[in-house]
Design a protein around this motif. Structure first.
Motif, PDB file in Angstrom:
ATOM      1  N   GLU A   1      11.161  -5.393  10.620  1.00 59.21           N
ATOM      2  CA  GLU A   1      10.226  -5.047   9.450  1.00 59.21           C
ATOM      3  C   GLU A   1       9.792  -3.404   9.978  1.00 59.21           C
ATOM      4  O   GLU A   1       9.506  -2.772   8.996  1.00 59.21           O
ATOM      5  CB  GLU A   1       9.087  -5.770   9.686  1.00 59.21           C
ATOM      6  N   ALA A   2       9.237  -3.099  11.215  1.00 62.50           N
ATOM      7  CA  ALA A   2       8.861  -1.932  11.437  1.00 62.50           C
ATOM      8  C   ALA A   2       9.972  -0.811  11.044  1.00 62.50           C
ATOM      9  O   ALA A   2       9.695   0.023  10.380  1.00 62.50           O
ATOM     10  CB  ALA A   2       8.376  -1.410  12.774  1.00 62.50           C
ATOM     11  N   ALA A   3      11.027  -0.893  11.143  1.00 61.75           N
ATOM     12  CA  ALA A   3      12.070  -0.128  10.872  1.00 61.75           C
ATOM     13  C   ALA A   3      12.347  -0.006   9.573  1.00 61.75           C
ATOM     14  O   ALA A   3      12.567   1.203   8.915  1.00 61.75           O
ATOM     15  CB  ALA A   3      13.562  -0.611  11.533  1.00 61.75           C
ATOM     16  N   THR A   4      12.230  -1.130   8.600  1.00 59.31           N
ATOM     17  CA  THR A   4      12.409  -0.786   7.414  1.00 59.31           C
ATOM     18  C   THR A   4      11.216  -0.109   6.632  1.00 59.31           C
ATOM     19  O   THR A   4      11.519   0.446   5.773  1.00 59.31           O
ATOM     20  CB  THR A   4      12.312  -2.221   6.674  1.00 59.31           C
ATOM     21  N   LEU A   5      10.202  -0.494   7.031  1.00 61.97           N
ATOM     22  CA  LEU A   5       8.912   0.604   6.664  1.00 61.97           C
ATOM     23  C   LEU A   5       9.201   1.832   7.013  1.00 61.97           C
ATOM     24  O   LEU A   5       9.061   2.926   6.141  1.00 61.97           O
ATOM     25  CB  LEU A   5       7.552  -0.134   7.123  1.00 61.97           C
TER      26      LEU A   5
ATOM     27  N   ALA B   1       0.795  -1.091   0.117  1.00 64.41           N
ATOM     28  CA  ALA B   1      -0.141   0.132   0.131  1.00 64.41           C
ATOM     29  C   ALA B   1       0.914   1.329  -0.099  1.00 64.41           C
ATOM     30  O   ALA B   1       0.548   2.214  -0.595  1.00 64.41           O
ATOM     31  CB  ALA B   1      -1.066   0.071   1.040  1.00 64.41           C
ATOM     32  N   LEU B   2       1.915   1.347   0.665  1.00 63.67           N
ATOM     33  CA  LEU B   2       2.733   2.498   0.917  1.00 63.67           C
ATOM     34  C   LEU B   2       3.543   2.667  -0.412  1.00 63.67           C
ATOM     35  O   LEU B   2       3.643   3.470  -1.123  1.00 63.67           O
ATOM     36  CB  LEU B   2       3.998   2.226   2.147  1.00 63.67           C
ATOM     37  N   ALA B   3       3.806   1.540  -1.195  1.00 63.38           N
ATOM     38  CA  ALA B   3       4.719   1.756  -2.470  1.00 63.38           C
ATOM     39  C   ALA B   3       3.677   2.080  -3.583  1.00 63.38           C
ATOM     40  O   ALA B   3       3.953   2.828  -4.695  1.00 63.38           O
ATOM     41  CB  ALA B   3       5.243   0.379  -2.898  1.00 63.38           C
ATOM     42  N   TRP B   4       2.288   1.811  -3.415  1.00 66.46           N
ATOM     43  CA  TRP B   4       1.472   2.079  -4.520  1.00 66.46           C
ATOM     44  C   TRP B   4       0.801   3.656  -4.411  1.00 66.46           C
ATOM     45  O   TRP B   4       0.012   4.158  -5.193  1.00 66.46           O
ATOM     46  CB  TRP B   4       0.225   1.231  -4.350  1.00 66.46           C
ATOM     47  N   SER B   5       1.063   4.070  -3.178  1.00 69.23           N
ATOM     48  CA  SER B   5       0.601   5.579  -2.846  1.00 69.23           C
ATOM     49  C   SER B   5       1.721   6.669  -2.941  1.00 69.23           C
ATOM     50  O   SER B   5       3.100   6.343  -2.585  1.00 69.23           O
ATOM     51  CB  SER B   5      -0.194   5.639  -1.841  1.00 69.23           C
ATOM     52  N   GLU B   6       1.457   7.829  -2.738  1.00 64.43           N
ATOM     53  CA  GLU B   6       2.406   8.789  -2.784  1.00 64.43           C
ATOM     54  C   GLU B   6       2.401   9.658  -1.585  1.00 64.43           C
ATOM     55  O   GLU B   6       3.433   9.972  -0.851  1.00 64.43           O
ATOM     56  CB  GLU B   6       2.102   9.854  -4.013  1.00 64.43           C
ATOM     57  N   ARG B   7       1.098   9.752  -0.956  1.00 59.63           N
ATOM     58  CA  ARG B   7       1.065  10.537   0.404  1.00 59.63           C
ATOM     59  C   ARG B   7       0.165   9.694   1.688  1.00 59.63           C
ATOM     60  O   ARG B   7       0.188  10.250   2.649  1.00 59.63           O
ATOM     61  CB  ARG B   7       0.421  11.908  -0.022  1.00 59.63           C
ATOM     62  N   LEU B   8      -0.257   8.700   1.173  1.00 58.46           N
ATOM     63  CA  LEU B   8      -1.326   7.974   2.046  1.00 58.46           C
ATOM     64  C   LEU B   8      -0.395   7.454   3.172  1.00 58.46           C
ATOM     65  O   LEU B   8       0.595   6.804   3.063  1.00 58.46           O
ATOM     66  CB  LEU B   8      -1.954   7.030   1.363  1.00 58.46           C
TER      67      LEU B   8
ATOM     68  N   ARG C   1      12.090   3.485   7.464  1.00 53.23           N
ATOM     69  CA  ARG C   1      12.956   4.293   6.631  1.00 53.23           C
ATOM     70  C   ARG C   1      12.685   4.201   5.077  1.00 53.23           C
ATOM     71  O   ARG C   1      13.114   5.388   4.705  1.00 53.23           O
ATOM     72  CB  ARG C   1      14.341   3.121   6.619  1.00 53.23           C
ATOM     73  N   LEU C   2      11.897   3.528   4.681  1.00 56.10           N
ATOM     74  CA  LEU C   2      11.577   3.516   3.068  1.00 56.10           C
ATOM     75  C   LEU C   2      10.429   4.595   2.948  1.00 56.10           C
ATOM     76  O   LEU C   2      10.441   5.199   2.028  1.00 56.10           O
ATOM     77  CB  LEU C   2      10.953   2.147   2.830  1.00 56.10           C
ATOM     78  N   PHE C   3       9.475   4.656   4.079  1.00 60.27           N
ATOM     79  CA  PHE C   3       8.311   5.560   3.965  1.00 60.27           C
ATOM     80  C   PHE C   3       8.295   6.510   5.051  1.00 60.27           C
ATOM     81  O   PHE C   3       7.364   6.326   5.939  1.00 60.27           O
ATOM     82  CB  PHE C   3       7.028   4.695   3.623  1.00 60.27           C
ATOM     83  N   PRO C   4       9.196   7.452   5.407  1.00 55.27           N
ATOM     84  CA  PRO C   4       9.256   8.038   6.762  1.00 55.27           C
ATOM     85  C   PRO C   4       8.078   8.906   6.849  1.00 55.27           C
ATOM     86  O   PRO C   4       7.496   9.726   5.904  1.00 55.27           O
ATOM     87  CB  PRO C   4      10.276   9.113   6.570  1.00 55.27           C
ATOM     88  N   GLY C   5       7.329   8.957   8.231  1.00 52.36           N
ATOM     89  CA  GLY C   5       6.063   9.912   8.070  1.00 52.36           C
ATOM     90  C   GLY C   5       5.009   9.157   7.955  1.00 52.36           C
ATOM     91  O   GLY C   5       3.693   9.698   7.954  1.00 52.36           O
ATOM     92  N   ARG C   6       4.756   7.983   7.231  1.00 49.97           N
ATOM     93  CA  ARG C   6       3.748   7.327   6.662  1.00 49.97           C
ATOM     94  C   ARG C   6       3.369   6.020   7.281  1.00 49.97           C
ATOM     95  O   ARG C   6       2.345   5.409   6.661  1.00 49.97           O
ATOM     96  CB  ARG C   6       3.756   7.163   5.112  1.00 49.97           C
ATOM     97  N   VAL C   7       3.580   5.762   8.274  1.00 49.40           N
ATOM     98  CA  VAL C   7       3.571   4.474   8.782  1.00 49.40           C
ATOM     99  C   VAL C   7       3.111   4.297  10.316  1.00 49.40           C
ATOM    100  O   VAL C   7       3.578   5.300  11.130  1.00 49.40           O
ATOM    101  CB  VAL C   7       4.881   3.364   8.589  1.00 49.40           C
ATOM    102  N   ALA C   8       2.158   3.785  10.556  1.00 46.67           N
ATOM    103  CA  ALA C   8       1.550   3.397  12.237  1.00 46.67           C
ATOM    104  C   ALA C   8       1.378   2.264  12.245  1.00 46.67           C
ATOM    105  O   ALA C   8       0.531   1.404  11.432  1.00 46.67           O
ATOM    106  CB  ALA C   8       0.290   4.408  12.010  1.00 46.67           C
ATOM    107  N   LEU C   9       2.025   1.628  13.209  1.00 48.90           N
ATOM    108  CA  LEU C   9       2.072   0.372  13.613  1.00 48.90           C
ATOM    109  C   LEU C   9       1.489   0.125  15.056  1.00 48.90           C
ATOM    110  O   LEU C   9       1.794   0.658  15.840  1.00 48.90           O
ATOM    111  CB  LEU C   9       3.346  -0.329  13.163  1.00 48.90           C
ATOM    112  N   GLY C  10       0.446  -1.076  15.107  1.00 46.01           N
ATOM    113  CA  GLY C  10      -0.157  -1.295  16.458  1.00 46.01           C
ATOM    114  C   GLY C  10       0.217  -2.790  16.625  1.00 46.01           C
ATOM    115  O   GLY C  10       0.064  -3.452  15.544  1.00 46.01           O
ATOM    116  N   VAL C  11       0.351  -3.046  17.904  1.00 46.25           N
ATOM    117  CA  VAL C  11       0.735  -4.343  18.271  1.00 46.25           C
ATOM    118  C   VAL C  11      -0.540  -4.724  19.218  1.00 46.25           C
ATOM    119  O   VAL C  11      -1.075  -3.722  19.950  1.00 46.25           O
ATOM    120  CB  VAL C  11       2.121  -4.856  18.904  1.00 46.25           C
TER     121      VAL C  11
END
Length: 296
Positions: free
Chosen positions: A77-81, A50-57, A83-93
């Motif tokens: 995995e979280a760190a990789t996301l 989803a991150l790769a297919w979008s520009e700002r989402l 780094r690749l998409f800074p400011g665009r990731v929210a992860l919950g456990v």
């Protein structure tokens, strides 16, 4: 401000995700949330796509069940996301559904202890620390990420019961509440989260994310009623909303008034047009929801 999002439900086949992401991105949706429900779809794989297919989402995963996941792998995995998409990731456990955890041999005697240990280790690793811990469930020896995020990201946690809610205030950076929580329940949850924060001396932003059962368009009321019945909930009350953008915006505002920072509109499992749903959220509901100040 009040953030508005929508869910791509894993009851949809994975190949539907691309068009929903593109529709959401084009419409200006702020956040698209994904689930890692057994045994449907992976949260990390779908988030990366989803991150790769979008520009700002901004893409959230709510949530990753910790009994299924070694904390070092989750943090990698979280760190990789991030780094690749800074400011665009929210992860919950979170704890995960205990019956599902039992099905795969991952159920633990104390889910609360596991979540506490996982949160502590994950937040430390994502902060760039070198971690050695010998807990009841989490065991790490001299572990550090080679590529931690450039800025330590928030780690959210899902919770329902009082002890888990206090724990999220104590050990997480935000709390995710599912769609079974009405506004009065959100108020109570915020109080419990704040108790945990106070006990741990935590200050600063703690995001409250709340899902809301939502149906719109033809047959909306019937679809919402069926969704609630399948969830074991009685139709009516404040556990969901069916109707036009105005009705939905009022339901969102009730959750915001109760303490929600982010409201994620959750379509029914039989939503006939998920692309139209994300457009509806972004283009019709968003303009009607005030951008209120976030909780601190």
């Amino acid at each position: 401000m009040t953030v508005l999002g929508a869910v791509f439900r894993p009851q949809l086949p994975p190949e539907r995700l691309r068009e929903v992401v593109r529709a959401a991105d084009a419409a200006g949706l702020e956040e698209l949330w994904l689930w890692e429900d057994c045994f449907l779809e992976s949260g990390i794989a779908t988030a990366a796509a989803a991150l790769a297919w979008s520009e700002r989402l901004r893409v959230g995963v709510g949530l990753l069940p910790v009994p299924l996941r070694n904390v070092a792998l989750t943090s990698m995995e979280a760190a990789t996301l991030h780094r690749l998409f800074p400011g665009r990731v929210a992860l919950g456990v979170g704890h995960g559904v205990q019956d599902w955890m039992g099905q795969v041999g991952a159920r633990v005697e104390s889910p609360l202890t596991l979540l506490r240990e996982h949160l502590a280790a994950m937040r430390a690793l994502l902060s760039g620390e070198r971690v050695t811990v010998d807990g009841r469930y989490v065991k790490l020896e001299d572990v550090a990420l080679d590529w931690p995020p450039t800025t330590a990201p928030p780690v959210l946690a899902g919770a329902t019961g009082p002890r888990s809610l206090r724990l999220t205030g104590e050990a997480a950076d935000g709390t995710i509440l599912d769609a079974s929580v009405a506004p009065d329940g959100v108020r109570m949850a915020c109080r419990l989260v704040d108790e945990g924060r106070a006990a741990a001396g935590r200050t600063g932003l703690h995001e409250i994310v709340v899902y809301l059962h939502t149906a719109t368009g033809p047959g909306a009321e019937d679809r919402l009623r069926g969704e609630l019945e399948r969830s074991g909930k009685a139709p009516g009350g404040d556990l969901g909303v069916a109707g036009d953008a105005g009705s939905v915006a009022k339901a969102v505002q009730r959750l915001v008034d109760a303490g929600a920072d982010t409201v994620v509109l959750q379509p029914t499992a039989d939503e006939p047009a998920p692309e139209d749903f994300v457009r509806f959220v972004a283009e019709e509901v968003r303009p009607l929801v005030p951008r209120a100040a976030a909780r601190t």
